[in-house]
Scaffold this motif. Sequence first.
Motif, mmCIF file in Angstrom:
data_model
loop_
_atom_site.group_PDB
_atom_site.id
_atom_site.type_symbol
_atom_site.label_atom_id
_atom_site.label_comp_id
_atom_site.label_asym_id
_atom_site.label_seq_id
_atom_site.Cartn_x
_atom_site.Cartn_y
_atom_site.Cartn_z
ATOM 1 N N UNK A 145 0.031 10.464 11.949
ATOM 2 C CA UNK A 145 1.220 9.727 12.433
ATOM 3 C C UNK A 145 1.525 9.798 14.110
ATOM 4 N N UNK A 181 1.222 -1.144 0.060
ATOM 5 C CA UNK A 181 -0.182 -0.060 0.180
ATOM 6 C C UNK A 181 0.672 1.146 0.039
ATOM 7 N N UNK A 182 0.514 2.434 -0.683
ATOM 8 C CA UNK A 182 1.276 3.236 -0.763
ATOM 9 C C UNK A 182 1.039 4.311 0.577
ATOM 10 N N UNK A 183 0.039 3.863 1.278
ATOM 11 C CA UNK A 183 -0.405 4.726 2.378
ATOM 12 C C UNK A 183 -0.361 4.081 3.708
ATOM 13 N N UNK A 184 0.404 3.045 3.704
ATOM 14 C CA UNK A 184 0.724 2.014 4.871
ATOM 15 C C UNK A 184 2.172 1.913 5.289
ATOM 16 N N UNK A 185 2.450 1.827 6.309
ATOM 17 C CA UNK A 185 3.631 1.497 6.653
ATOM 18 C C UNK A 185 3.678 0.436 8.026
ATOM 19 N N UNK A 198 -8.374 -3.606 14.721
ATOM 20 C CA UNK A 198 -7.996 -2.343 14.040
ATOM 21 C C UNK A 198 -8.318 -1.073 15.003
ATOM 22 N N UNK A 205 -3.299 -1.496 12.758
ATOM 23 C CA UNK A 205 -3.623 -2.903 12.968
ATOM 24 C C UNK A 205 -2.590 -3.600 13.566
ATOM 25 N N UNK A 210 -9.101 2.676 14.660
ATOM 26 C CA UNK A 210 -9.375 3.747 13.721
ATOM 27 C C UNK A 210 -9.323 5.017 14.594
ATOM 28 N N UNK A 258 -2.027 2.709 8.470
ATOM 29 C CA UNK A 258 -2.793 3.285 7.396
ATOM 30 C C UNK A 258 -2.960 4.460 7.674
ATOM 31 N N UNK A 259 -2.716 5.509 6.749
ATOM 32 C CA UNK A 259 -3.553 6.870 7.054
ATOM 33 C C UNK A 259 -4.148 7.469 5.824
ATOM 34 N N UNK A 260 -5.174 8.264 6.236
ATOM 35 C CA UNK A 260 -5.801 8.880 4.995
ATOM 36 C C UNK A 260 -6.068 10.189 5.289
ATOM 37 N N UNK A 270 -5.846 4.148 10.633
ATOM 38 C CA UNK A 270 -6.064 2.735 11.018
ATOM 39 C C UNK A 270 -4.786 2.160 11.444
ATOM 40 N N UNK A 320 1.025 -2.059 11.987
ATOM 41 C CA UNK A 320 0.838 -1.548 10.590
ATOM 42 C C UNK A 320 -0.112 -0.390 10.566
#
Lengths: 360, 360, 360, 360
Positions: free
Chosen positions: B134, B2-6, B80, B28, B82, B13-15, B26, B11
């Motif tokens: 972050x 995913x380009x938007x997870x690290x 997860x 996880x 959120x 994931x941002x939006x 989110x 793990x």
Amino acid sequence: MSHNSFGHLFRVTTFGESHGPAIGCVVDGTPPRLSLDEADLQRDLDRRRPGQSRHTTQRREADAARILSGVFEGLTTGTPIAVLIENTDQRSKDYGDIAGKFRPGHADYTYEAKYGIRDHRGGGRSSARETASRVAAGAIARKVLGDGVSVRAALVQLGADRLEVPADSWDWDEVDRNPLFCPDAATAERWAARLDDVRKSGDSIGAVVHVEALGVPAGWGAPVYGKLDQDIAAALMSINAVKGVEIGAGFGAAALRGSENADEMEPGPNGAPHFTSNHAGGILGGISSGQPVVARFAVKPTSSILVPRRTVDRDGRATEIITRGRHDPCVGIRAVPVAEAMMACVLADHALRHRAQCGG
Amino acid sequence: MSHNSFGHLFRVTTFGESHGPAIGCVVDGTPPRLSLDEADLQRDLDRRRPGQSRHTTQRREADAARILSGVFEGLTTGTPIAVLIENTDQRSKDYGDIAGKFRPGHADYTYEAKYGIRDHRGGGRSSARETASRVAAGAIARKVLGDGVSVRAALVQLGADRLEVPADSWDWDEVDRNPLFCPDAATAERWAARLDDVRKSGDSIGAVVHVEALGVPAGWGAPVYGKLDQDIAAALMSINAVKGVEIGAGFGAAALRGSENADEMEPGPNGAPHFTSNHAGGILGGISSGQPVVARFAVKPTSSILVPRRTVDRDGRATEIITRGRHDPCVGIRAVPVAEAMMACVLADHALRHRAQCGG
Amino acid sequence: MSHNSFGHLFRVTTFGESHGPAIGCVVDGTPPRLSLDEADLQRDLDRRRPGQSRHTTQRREADAARILSGVFEGLTTGTPIAVLIENTDQRSKDYGDIAGKFRPGHADYTYEAKYGIRDHRGGGRSSARETASRVAAGAIARKVLGDGVSVRAALVQLGADRLEVPADSWDWDEVDRNPLFCPDAATAERWAARLDDVRKSGDSIGAVVHVEALGVPAGWGAPVYGKLDQDIAAALMSINAVKGVEIGAGFGAAALRGSENADEMEPGPNGAPHFTSNHAGGILGGISSGQPVVARFAVKPTSSILVPRRTVDRDGRATEIITRGRHDPCVGIRAVPVAEAMMACVLADHALRHRAQCGG
Amino acid sequence: MSHNSFGHLFRVTTFGESHGPAIGCVVDGTPPRLSLDEADLQRDLDRRRPGQSRHTTQRREADAARILSGVFEGLTTGTPIAVLIENTDQRSKDYGDIAGKFRPGHADYTYEAKYGIRDHRGGGRSSARETASRVAAGAIARKVLGDGVSVRAALVQLGADRLEVPADSWDWDEVDRNPLFCPDAATAERWAARLDDVRKSGDSIGAVVHVEALGVPAGWGAPVYGKLDQDIAAALMSINAVKGVEIGAGFGAAALRGSENADEMEPGPNGAPHFTSNHAGGILGGISSGQPVVARFAVKPTSSILVPRRTVDRDGRATEIITRGRHDPCVGIRAVPVAEAMMACVLADHALRHRAQCGG
């Protein structure tokens, strides 16, 4: 997830220890119908190969790469390409001393702390020998990138001695003419003398490598954790002995004003903007701008030295160690072709990732 | 991918865009039964929050984090988590000018080149506003790490002006007493004055941030593409405006001899070795050594400035741009809590990765 | 890796518990410039929405999807699309009894065994309510696939009662006219009566769902662990209560001879072969053949029933349980739109994966 | 992401074509200090090996597995384990005919449609020969699982002929005594005769395989896209020729009432509940319950048959094909050890994933 793989769509998995029977890699995701044979890999492998000059380790490895799969009648098939490189010149007896002692600056202690076991022969998995697999993968990556994108690297600092020739006067043809991958013949000579001194003293020295890619179109990379500079930083930092990475103006950018650092744009050919400078190193917001992609990284001095250092043994007792064996006095030199390979792999991955999401 | 997870096991994931209705993340993989509530997140968010001093953007955001899932009766459940942060103080009209022009140093042009579309309001996805997510994730990561590991960061260079106090004399309590996160009160004052000048001139300035983790046990990280330093480099390089990352002695290591750079070991307490120095920055062969994990990174000067710069518009015509709106004169300042968050996330991930493979 | 994400390039992450404040998803990797608004999501969500007939749970949820990011002026931007669905009709008091007892057939015991904690309200994360997020993601996937690919599903067995109308006589328009998503009006009526009996008895019943995709070009999917059928199997098996998945002739293929099962080819229009049958379900060697992609899956009867069942409580003591609350007597019904969503997501992912490696 | 890897923490990457120089795998993530040698791999490989009876292909492969890395002095080191299996009995001339024609039921056409190229020799990458790599990986997975977990499989249906002995009367020792891996001697004899008929007629036949794991503790697996049953379904569906997978009662569950299907619980030994039945196949909500984990899958009849079938050639012209060469009349037989390997790999992965998040 894998600890020993990198890339997402152009995905490289490597295996093997310095003194095991073989090392190698599996490259998955390569587009089909690219011409590829073992000679393509060998060209790059020969540049990294040890024993080519007095400035690198005297271990003699043919580093002959054998393609086991994924290529049929000279073309990639789209299935995984496995490459095998047999180890032929292991002298494990050189390493008897390090079985029981932790070499300072090496991964001996940390592998032991993590796993409770390590293949001590020549550093095992932590040996720079692993980078031969990267170079093989990089040669495949170049095929994916095609002729439009070229990746090149050079040594630009040896110890504290920086190359003083400005970048636009570098002689890139010179890089492959001297054993130090230096883009200036006079500097190369000066460094060679310095390196002789270092080697004779049984010590080692650090270096800085410059790597760049020309022809990268605008649009590769992705926000916000798939940034091109982030992936380049990870790829270069994963090379043995690397302690710092910078993109474009890098640490120098910290000292600039915004008005100095911003790369201004003016109308350029073909509708794309022309940037009047490249402090950004070709990447804005994690996405390539169409300018050259430029990175540099610092390589620490080789930890294997003949100068005795204080350490402890596996039982925690104080001792001293001298690391005999055959070592590079400056691992930064052979990091040059490795840097090209890593840059090529990152770009190949992003080329495919961009095509996936945005087409074309 | 995913380009938007690290992260892999921890793990994130941002939006969200700077001027959309909300941003968030989110997270996880969090272990179950850790105490967690919104106040835990808010503490760190408040340190990053804009409008806290005259040195940061005057945008007023409450940055109130709401936990939507993954926490039950004050404990994590293992599902997860959120986190939602609503945007409340968008003044999108400030950004009318940038809809049609590409701001130099910004991601405007590259987003457009990649996607053929961009949410231009306040930089959209490329805005540093994303880093609030972050910081929220980082607060959760600290819970995963527990009290044994502490992560802290400080500003150590403003423009070309380095903090001259040696690291072992830094006053870490001072970091949260001055708005520049500087570990020395006198230096903070000098920098504040300098920053006032910069702001008044409508310009901006770069910085260097130091981030470190204490209490990391030996053994985290993994060869050869799951190296701890590689993941730290990627995490820090992914922060907006970062152009360079170094570990331990970093670029300085290039100038050293091997005999100087090797951190010697002697018998230490509890059977673990004591290192007499820490050029390695706490990482050897990609694996933590038990020493403090130390990194630094360079932040370029804010690209949003009132000094007019030459650029092109979406039609490729030459024009000029002044970036009005509310901006930080030095984005490096608010990068300090973000750096802590990213370091904490990387360590939490590696703590879980290590436990997976090696137990305990 | 993430336990709560699926897909690689079209990547869906979901979050939320049945009785928390909200559920939702983050969809990453969507190509830019696709038209998308909340109405696109709502159409599919309304088909899955509870309380639409007497045959599904009487919980009343608007299931109003709100897009928080990734869409600008009606077009996708290529950045993550976050979708939020607030929970509005939680009656957590209905669930007091299940806080301390493990419902047979439910995930109560296994969540407790894994995490030592669970959000017992309405099943928490294990509730089928999570599938609303999948349906939202599926609506986005359909946009990625475009008009050339259509995905549709139907209920083809209720309990032991199979739909006897042959597939080529199904009335696909009928599927949305009856509350059972049955492609035959007479059968739907028969099943409705049967379902009334089941509901009145306080019991529940299983079902089989058929899902297919038309217009999938030859070439999607990949050897050998990125097989299209493998990913479809995983996606369908991840739906709550699913216990079996088959592709094409499925379990029936076991009973065939090779000469019967092989789908013969003859020259077809546009140079592509015409297959005389479709035992393969449109997939050969994990790669689509250009025929309809066909799958079926078995859904077990709802575990929440009014028939008392023996169980144990959290202290391990024998007890009985009746699951009150509002439940579907046959979860297979509402699995129909969920199946379409999952199939669409898998195909969207493979469309992008194929374009990445093979272009065009 | 990789098309040719599976698992997350116990991660297997395979490579190689049926008639290339070698096949093999790289297994990453194995815990350190497990005893492992080539004999451990060979035991399982020999069970899958061709040419062991008249019922499988007469190709003679030693399938001698060579460990290239990751094992030191008989113990795993935690680094990637590369396994190489050389191909020795390629008779590529047997396959001249299939270079230009697409075999019905095979992947010939779809590989060609996807890649525009294929290694046609013996099916290349799509050949079941690839499953030898899986078996090697599975042997390593068993080491990760340890003695507490045992995985076993058996053939339970040949063509339409089901094993009629109830599961609790199966003779698991018999499985390795007959060449059909049937847990009942009398049935094995009946099937052998049937298989002789099939082979003599030049045709082939399908089968159903049962695979189960005993000793799996409660708590492995994860909601909602890391479900244990989802990963088992994917793993089994990825085996060549598999067209359906079911867990526990599987498709039979569709025909049950909730009151029949729910596995009731009563107080059991050691505080864990005792389940009075196992319709769930040991998995509830994607997480293991402590009961045996039970799956079944359908294998289609071998597509390589001597019965002429209509097809098209690479130029799209109508033609006929007979597939000569050496083939299994029922690929389901040799799928038995492959099923064990895949189940073991999935469980090893989830054992590590569980330990990562939940400790212990």
